[in-house]
Structures are given as structure tokens and as C-alpha cells.
Scaffold this motif. Structure first.
Motif, mmCIF file in Angstrom:
data_model
loop_
_atom_site.group_PDB
_atom_site.id
_atom_site.type_symbol
_atom_site.label_atom_id
_atom_site.label_comp_id
_atom_site.label_asym_id
_atom_site.label_seq_id
_atom_site.Cartn_x
_atom_site.Cartn_y
_atom_site.Cartn_z
ATOM 1 N N TYR A 57 0.830 -1.206 0.000
ATOM 2 C CA TYR A 57 0.000 0.000 0.000
ATOM 3 C C TYR A 57 0.860 1.249 0.000
ATOM 4 N N GLU B 271 -11.863 10.308 4.593
ATOM 5 C CA GLU B 271 -11.637 10.466 3.160
ATOM 6 C C GLU B 271 -11.949 11.888 2.713
ATOM 7 N N GLN C 100 -6.731 3.776 2.435
ATOM 8 C CA GLN C 100 -7.052 2.789 1.413
ATOM 9 C C GLN C 100 -7.098 1.389 2.023
ATOM 10 N N ASP D 220 -10.306 -1.105 2.088
ATOM 11 C CA ASP D 220 -10.239 -2.418 1.462
ATOM 12 C C ASP D 220 -10.551 -3.540 2.440
#
Lengths: 205, 705
Positions: free
Chosen positions: B335, B684, B661, B665
Motif C-alpha cells: 500500500y 476520506e 485505502q 479495502d
């Protein structure tokens, strides 16, 4: 077993800042205004379940930041939502124009099934009204919106609003988002369950 | 000759640039250099010999070029001699020179390779250095030996033959060294692997030493899994079994899962240098395949569990979390690499050394608006209350007037008491009766009735006493004393009356209070109890004073209006008290713990905690203004999001975008609808806000939101 609670539906509250979005949600979820213990509120998004027409609808209400600087970021909030409550202040004409803009945006970018409600808040301040009820009503009729004038302070029509939305929601089953590949096994199982359910139903019939 | 050699070198250079195998071409170039040097060094005693040698050299050079070209075209590395060249070298005319050239190029290649090997990773290895030094010493010995022979032998033919022998020996020497080197390389590789395995055993795999079944095949493992699944059906605690099973799997190097896990761990232990892109892609593939297999595996087991147990949801969560925790470091590296640009972008959007501690973020503005609203409400309420107070006070004044009249009557009666005692008693009785009737009209009936009964009894007793006393009076005929006694008694009675009246007054007051309370409740629920009590006390005080000035009301109204004016001024130019502004350091610390957590759910939990801490700190900020009740402010997204931006910027979390992220996920989709989803999407929002900034974000500008 159910991984996605069957009737969970996400509702977004949009509107200009200071219109009373938070208090509307508070009024519905706690049925109180100002006197509630705020320690339980704030961080948590508001949840409440409603029983309408032989089905339980579980709302999770998402409050949004209405400042102009954050308007372009609203899609992050309203994706995967089943209903949108667009709030304006009847004592502020500017907020109504803002609401119109929100309606346009939700019509463009929202899902086809999305239920949109236009809400004129602060109906208790009828003396200082700037937006006429007729104007808003006609606009709502044109655009197929639920329209109500509520007061988060007195609780007028707040319950009605959410009951109407619950009635208007197209299906009982929650929408399963597409991008579920990240989760181990959950998709496959929930899909398998659905298949099994369908089979059972067919057998029953 | 020189020109030709020059051309030869140029050609080789061209070949080098054209050919794909750069290392080989470089080696050829070096070889040609050696050749040219060697050809020059050859001693030339006669002119004829010189001419011959020149011709031969020219021819040799051509042959060299041909050979080199052929070698390159065949892409043969390490200057291995070709059959063609050996055929040529076997021909009688050019045998020696040809062999010389080939062996020379061969030895050059070998030496080059040795040098390369020495420079490649083995410079610190003592054994490799020994090999290299031995080879060099042997070379020196050979050189000295053959050099002495060359010098002693006058004939050029023998000299060249000695040269050839020397080169052959050197070549052999190099070849031996190379072999040794290769053996050493392999040995080192094996040793490394053993080391890694030992490390793994020490660090991770302690169970494998107990069950060292190295020859387990996939079939056996599948059988094991099947057996395990069967036992799972019968067991009462499948949760535990699943977790144990996965732990054992992840530690078994023969199992497909375990292999992946161990590979990652190996990588982690070995990986001191940076990961190349190829390895990254491979790792990605491995992880994907692993996750896919894990998915299948878990879902299969879920189906089994589903028929037997209800709580497998929690179990599945545990397993997920366990796997992710095990693989977290490796997954998160991906990541970090994948979203490096975004991470850097975010970090470039703000200055880490910004000392701005002010975090108002528009809260002040909303605070003043809410405060104004509160005072507006309060003012209206106060007006209504004052109207009601006036009405109540008017009523009370009327009642007081009536009471005063009654009192006057009583006083008049008292004056006549001595003259008409019995009449007085009757009158008192009537009065009491009237009062009782009035009291009965009141809401609190029972208490009053009880009180009345008691009072009646007392009255009866008094009457009896009076009668007895009257009899005594008649008997003793001491009128004056009796009169005094009667007077005293009457005075006591009057006092009782007054007390009763006061009670009535208090009761009336209580009624008024109740009325006020009811009215207040009807008005609004917003008023605090303390305020109510204060207001009631004020009312009581006023009632006690009896004297009421309208000027007081006017003054209060003026005060209220003045306060409003002050508020308006404040709204326009609110002053910033730095002492009142919160630093939000607590929520920052909580937010920083995200990067320490190795699990999506734990990360989300700390995010939620940080969010709650922000809400609390905003509430503390509000509570510093004691004149407005805490509960009057609704702390919604309007307040929180700007503060969240401030907190995120000040917390300065590394790799923020990849954190987000990762959360998106690996959090389950069900949670995305609830609180967890809300918190993640507000994070976000913050990140997107930071990314959308065109220039660097100065924190002081946040206060203008």
C-alpha cells in the motif's frame, strides 16, 4: 445467518450549514431537542429502526458538512445511500437555492432508485419566513420529491418524514455494494444464501 | 599495422554498442587491447622478420576480427574457444599464433570474470579473497618462470612458444580459480538459506521442529484438511479449532498457505535493501492468490459451520483479522509503494513545522449564532414570564387586600372581645369555616382537610377551656385576672389565626408556583431546573416584599436589550481568547495510534475514538461559556469536519493515504453502512480536501471556514 442486515438503509442529510441538519436527525433518533445527553451522540451516526407496512426499516442517518468548501466532497458521503434528505431553512432564501442545487446534483449523480425529500426546516419561526410554502411545494411536485415543512424544535412532521421515506424505499432488501472482493468469503456466502433463499421460495411456491 | 589495430578496436567498439550482450562485448574489447599490446611487445630482430611478422600480424588481426565477430554472433560468453578457431590453429602455417590469440583471449576472459566475481558481493568474503590471491600468486610464479626462459632463449619462435605455454598455464590457473569460485558461491547460497531457515525456526516456526514432516505432499495436506473439517462438524467449539488450524497452517512451510506466509517472512527478514518493482509485482500476485485461496477455504468452512453453529460470523472475523495481522507488514508495504505519490502529495500540502495552535475553524461563528439564538429564545420567554408575573402579582395584590380587610376586621373584633366573648368565639368559628371552605376549593384538599380537622379540635378544646374558665370566673369573681387571662388567650388565638393566614398565603404561593411551572412547561422544555428555581425564588422574594416597583421590570428589560446589543457587537468582531481555544492534542494522540495498529478493525476503532475525542473537546470549548447551557449546541458534521482537518494535519500521520485505502479495502462492507463507514468516509473527506488544495494549506486559514 445474514452478513448484511436485510433492511439497513443509508440516508444522507444534505443542505447549507446552519440549516438544522444535525438537530433534525437528533429529533428523529432521540425524539428530543437540546435536552438529550450529548455524550451518546456526535461521533456515532444516528441509527433508528421503524416499522412500516409489515416491514422493519433500519435507518442509518449520515450527517454531512454543509460548508461551501466541502460541497465538492459530498459524493464521498452520499455514495451507496438509498435516500437523501435535502434541508433548507424557511427563514433563509439562500438556503433554498442551495437546496435546489443539491436536488439537481442528486438527480444527476444519485442512483435511479434514490428517494429524495425536500425539507423546509424551522417551521416554528413562521413570522420570519422568507421562502413561501407554495413555491417549494410546486418545485417538489415538478421534481417528484417528498415535501414537508418540519420543525426540529417542536418535532412537527419529523416522524412523518421518515415514515414517508420508509414507505417510498423501493425494496426491502439492502443493496449489496459491488466492490466486495476485499472481504474474505463474505460475498460468496451472502450470494449463496440468496440463492438458497430463492430456491426455498421456489420450493415453497 | 597500428591503423588496422585501431580499426579493429573501433569495430569491436561498434559491435559492443550493437550487441545486446554488453558484458561480452566489453570483455572482447579488453581482449583486443591485450592482443594489441602483446603484438607490440614481440621483439623484432631483423627487417625481413619484421616484414613477415607484419604480414602475419595483419592476417592475425583479420582472423581475430573474424573470430570475434563469430563469437559475438553466436553470443557465447566467457571467451570459450570455438572449434573453428581450433581448426585454424591446427593448420601448420598459423598454428602457434592462432592458439596464442585464442588462449590469450580466453585467459583475459577468465581473469575478467574473476575480477568481476571478486567485486560482486564477495569482496568481504575471506575465502573468495584467498582464492583470488592464490591465483594471482600462481600467475606471478608462472610469469617469472616463463619470463626468465624467454629472456634466456634468443630465438623468437621459442619465445613465442614460451609465451603460448605461459598463457596456457595462466588460463588453466584461472579456470581452476573459477571452478573454486563457483563452488564457493553455491556453498554460500546454501549457507544463507540454512541461516534463514534457522532464523525462521527461531522466530516463527517452533512447531515445525516438533512435526518435521518434510515430505508432506499436497494430497496429504488436503486429506488433513478434510479430516479437520469432519472433526469440525462434531466439535462443540469450532471457533477455537478454526483459529488453531490457521495458526498451524501459517507455520507449516509445506502447506500452500504456509509457504506464502513463510516467503513473506523470509522476505521481511532478508529485506534490508529496497524492493524492486518486479518483486513487488510478484508479491502482489502471491498475495492475491493467497487471499483468493483463503477466501475459498474460509467460505467452504463457513458453509460447513453454517449448518452447525450460529456464531461463525465472529469466528470468521477473528480468522480474517488473524490472517491480516500476520500479513500486515507485507500487505501494507504494497500500500505504501502503490500510493506513494498520494502520500507525498498530502504531506506536501501542509507544513509540519507550523506552530499555529489556534483551531477555531468557524466554531466561534456558529457558537455566537447559537448563543444569539439562545438569548433570543430566553428573551421571549422572559417577556412572557414577566407578563404572567404581572398578572399573578395583580391577583396576589387583590388577595392581599382582602386579607388585610379580614385582618382589620379581626382587630376590630379583638377590641370587642372583652365585651362579647361568646360572640367572638362564634365569629371565629365562622371565620374558620369560611377559610375552610376557601381551602376546600384549593387543589390540595386532603392536607387542608386534615389541618382543618386538627384546627377544629383545637378550637373545641379552647372553647371548652374558655367555658370552664368562665365558670371559674363566676365562682371566684376575679374578673380582672380572668380578663387578662382571656386577653392572653385571645392574643394566642389571634396569633394562631395569623399563622393560619400565613399558611393560606403560602398555599396560594404554592399554587402560583404550580401554575408557573405548568405554564413554563407548556412554553418549552428548554429551561434548566436551576433557572426555574431561581425564578421561583425571585417571585417568592417579590411576594414577600409586597412592594413591587414597575421600574424594576423596566430596568431588567433595558438590561436585556443592552445585552443583546453587546452580543451583536461580538458577532461582528468576536475577540479570540487564546486561552479558551482548544489545542485538540488529546485527539491527535489518539489519531496517531492508527499507524501502530496492525488490523483494520483496530485501526477503525482508534479512528472512532479520535472522532469522539474531538466531539468532547468541542463540547469543552462550548462549556467554557457558562451563560449558555451546554446542550444548546448540536455538534454535527459542520463543526467536526474542519476540526478533523486540523487534527489530521497536526497529527502528521505517515502514509495517511495508504492507511485510508487499507481501511477501505479490509473493513467489511456491512460496517461501511454504520459508524465505521461514517468515520472512514469523513477521513476520506479530509484527505480529498487536502489533495484538492492547490497551494500549501496554512492552518490559520482553516479558522475562516
Amino acid at each position: 445467518m445474514t452478513f448484511v442486515t436485510p433492511n439497513a438503509s443509508k440516508i444522507v442529510i444534505l443542505g447549507d450549514s446552519g440549516v438544522g441538519k444535525t438537530s433534525l436527525a437528533l429529533r428523529f433518533t432521540h425524539n428530543e431537542f437540546h435536552d438529550l445527553e450529548l455524550s451518546t451522540v456526535g461521533a456515532k451516526c444516528f441509527t433508528k429502526s421503524v416499522h412500516v407496512a409489515d416491514k422493519d426499516v433500519h435507518f442509518s442517518i449520515w450527517d454531512t458538512a454543509g460548508q461551501e468548501r466541502f460541497q465538492s466532497l459530498a459524493p464521498i458521503y452520499y455514495r451507496n445511500s438509498r435516500a437523501a434528505i435535502i434541508v433548507y431553512d424557511i427563514t433563509q432564501k439562500k438556503s433554498f437555492h442551495e437546496a435546489e442545487r443539491w436536488v439537481d446534483e442528486m438527480k444527476r449523480h444519485g442512483d435511479e432508485d434514490l428517494v429524495i425529500a425536500l425539507i423546509g426546516n424551522k417551521s416554528d419561526l413562521n413570522e420570519y419566513r422568507e421562502v413561501k410554502m407554495k413555491v417549494a411545494q410546486e418545485y417538489a411536485l415538478k421534481n417528484n420529491l417528498i415535501f414537508l415543512e418540519t420543525s426540529a424544535k417542536t418535532g412537527e412532521h419529523v416522524e412523518d418524514l421518515f415514515m414517508k421515506i420508509a414507505e417510498m424505499l423501493p425494496s426491502v432488501h439492502a443493496k449489496i455494494p459491488e466492490n466486495l472482493d476485499h472481504n474474505f468469503g463474505i460475498v460468496s456466502i451472502s450470494k449463496l444464501e440468496e440463492k438458497e433463499k430463492r430456491k426455498e421460495k421456489k420450493n415453497c411456491c | 599495422m597500428d591503423k588496422q589495430i585501431f580499426q579493429l578496436i573501433q569495430k569491436a567498439a561498434n559491435l559492443q554498442s550493437e550487441s545486446k550482450d554488453k558484458e561480452a562485448a566489453e570483455n572482447y574489447l579488453l581482449g583486443i587491447n591485450y592482443i594489441s599490446q602483446y603484438l607490440r611487445v614481440l621483439p623484432l630482430s631483423n627487417k625481413e622478420e619484421a616484414r613477415k611478422s607484419l604480414k602475419q600480424q595483419c592476417y592475425l588481426a583479420r582472423l581475430c576480427i573474424d573470430n570475434i565477430e563469430k563469437l559475438i554472433s553466436n553470443q557465447i560468453e566467457n571467451f570459450q574457444p570455438k572449434q573453428n578457431t581450433s581448426n585454424v590453429s591446427n593448420s601448420p602455417n598459423f598454428g602457434r599464433r592462432e592458439q596464442l590469440v585464442t588462449t590469450l583471449s580466453q585467459s583475459v576472459g577468465n581473469s575478467n570474470q574473476l575480477q568481476g566475481m571478486q567485486s560482486f558481493g564477495f569482496s568481504q568474503d575471506p575465502e573468495a579473497q584467498k582464492i583470488f590471491q592464490d591465483a594471482q600468486q600462481k600467475n606471478l610464479m608462472l610469469y617469472n618462470f616463463y619470463q626468465s626462459r624467454i629472456n634466456s632463449d634468443p630465438s623468437p619462435y621459442m619465445k613465442s612458444s614460451y609465451n603460448l605455454d605461459y598463457l596456457r598455464k595462466v588460463n588453466e590457473n584461472f579456470a581452476i580459480a573459477r571452478k573454486k569460485f563457483n563452488e564457493l558461491m553455491e556453498l554460500r547460497k546454501k549457507q544463507n538459506e540454512e541461516k534463514i531457515e534457522k532464523q525462521l525456526i527461531n522466530v516463527e516456526i517452533k512447531d515445525t521442529s516438533k512435526n518435521p514432516k518434510k515430505n508432506e505432499t499436497l494430497k496429504d495436506l488436503k486429506k488433513k484438511d478434510l479430516l479437520w473439517e469432519r472433526s469440525l462438524k462434531q466439535s462443540s467449539k469450532p471457533e477455537l479449532q478454526i483459529t488453531e488450524h490457521f495458526i498451524s497452517i501459517s507455520k507449516n512451510p509445506n502447506h500452500p498457505f504456509g509457504r506464502v506466509v513463510i516467503k513473506f517472512i523470509k522476505r521481511h527478514l532478508l529485506d534490508e535493501t529496497k524492493i524492486s518493482e518486479r518483486d513487488l509485482e510478484n508479491e502482489k500476485k502471491d498475495i492475491q492468490s493467497f487471499i483468493a485461496r483463503a477466501k475459498q477455504y474460509i467460505s467452504n468452512n463457513f458453509l460447513i459451520l453454517k449448518q452447525t453453529q450460529k456464531f461463525f460470523l465472529k469466528a470468521s472475523r477473528d480468522i480474517e483479522n488473524y490472517i491480516i495481522e500476520q500479513l500486515f507488514d507485507h500487505i501494507f508495504i504494497l500500500y505504501i509503494y502503490k500510493f506513494k505519490e498520494e502520500n507525498d502529495n498530502i504531506h506536501n500540502k501542509y507544513e509540519t513545522n507550523n506552530d499555529c495552535t489556534l483551531a477555531d475553524c468557524g466554531i466561534r461563528k456558529r457558537f455566537w449564532l447559537a448563543r444569539n439564538e439562545y438569548f433570543y429564545d430566553q428573551q421571549e420567554k422572559q417577556k412572557q414570564k414577566e407578563k404572567e408575573q404581572q398578572e399573578i402579582e395583580n391577583q396576589i395584590e387583590d388577595e392581599n387586600q382582602n386579607q388585610n380587610e379580614n385582618q382589620d376586621e379581626n382587630q376590630n373584633e379583638n377590641q370587642d372581645e372583652n365585651q362579647n366573648e361568646n360572640q367572638y368565639e362564634n365569629q371565629n368559628e365562622n371565620q374558620y369555616e369560611n377559610q375552610n371552605e376557601n381551602q376546600n376549593e384549593n387543589e390540595i384538599e386532603n392536607q387542608n382537610q386534615n389541618q382543618d380537622e386538627n384546627q377544629d379540635e383545637n378550637q373545641d378544646e379552647n372553647q371548652d377551656e374558655n367555658q370552664n374558665q368562665n365558670q371559674d370566673e363566676n365562682e371566684n369573681e376575679n374578673e380582672n385576672e380572668n380578663q387578662n387571662e382571656n386577653e392572653n388567650e385571645n392574643q394566642n388565638e389571634n396569633e394562631n389565626e395569623n399563622q393560619n393566614e400565613n399558611e393560606n398565603q403560602n398555599e396560594n404561593e404554592n399554587e402560583n408556583e404550580n401554575e408557573n411551572e405548568n405554564e413554563n412547561e407548556n412554553q418549552s422544555n428548554l429551561q434548566d431546573e436551576q433557572e426555574k428555581e431561581d425564578l421561583i425564588q425571585e417571585q417568592i422574594d417579590r411576594l414577600d416584599d409586597f412592594d413591587f416597583d414597575e421600574s424594576q421590570l423596566e430596568q431588567e428589560l433595558e438590561d436585556f436589550l443592552a445585552e443583546d446589543e453587546v452580543l451583536d457587537e461580538d458577532e461582528k468582531e468576536p475577540e479570540i481568547d487564546l486561552s479558551l481555544v482548544k489545542s485538540y492534542s488529546n485527539s491527535m494522540e489518539i489519531l496517531r495510534t492508527i499507524s501502530q495498529k496492525k488490523n483494520a478493525s483496530l485501526k477503525v476503532q482508534s479512528l472512532v475514538k479520535a472522532y469522539e475525542a474531538i466531539v468532547e473537546e468541542i463540547r469543552d470549548y462550548y462549556s467554557q461559556f457558562s451563560d449558555v447551557p451546554k446542550s444548546y449546541y448540536e455538534i454535527g458534521a459542520d463543526d467536526i469536519v474542519p476540526i478533523l482537518i486540523y487534527v489530521v494535519v497536526k497529527a502528521n500521520i505517515p502514509n495517511l493515504y495508504s492507511e485510508k485505502q487499507f481501511l477501505e479495502d479490509f473493513i467489511s462492507q456491512k460496517d461501511m453502512l454504520g459508524v465505521h463507514g461514517y468515520v472512514i468516509s469523513s477521513l476520506e473527506v479530509v484527505i480529498q480536501f487536502l489533495l484538492s488544495q492547490q497551494s500549501k494549506l496554512s492552518l490559520s486559514s482553516l479558522d475562516q471556514i
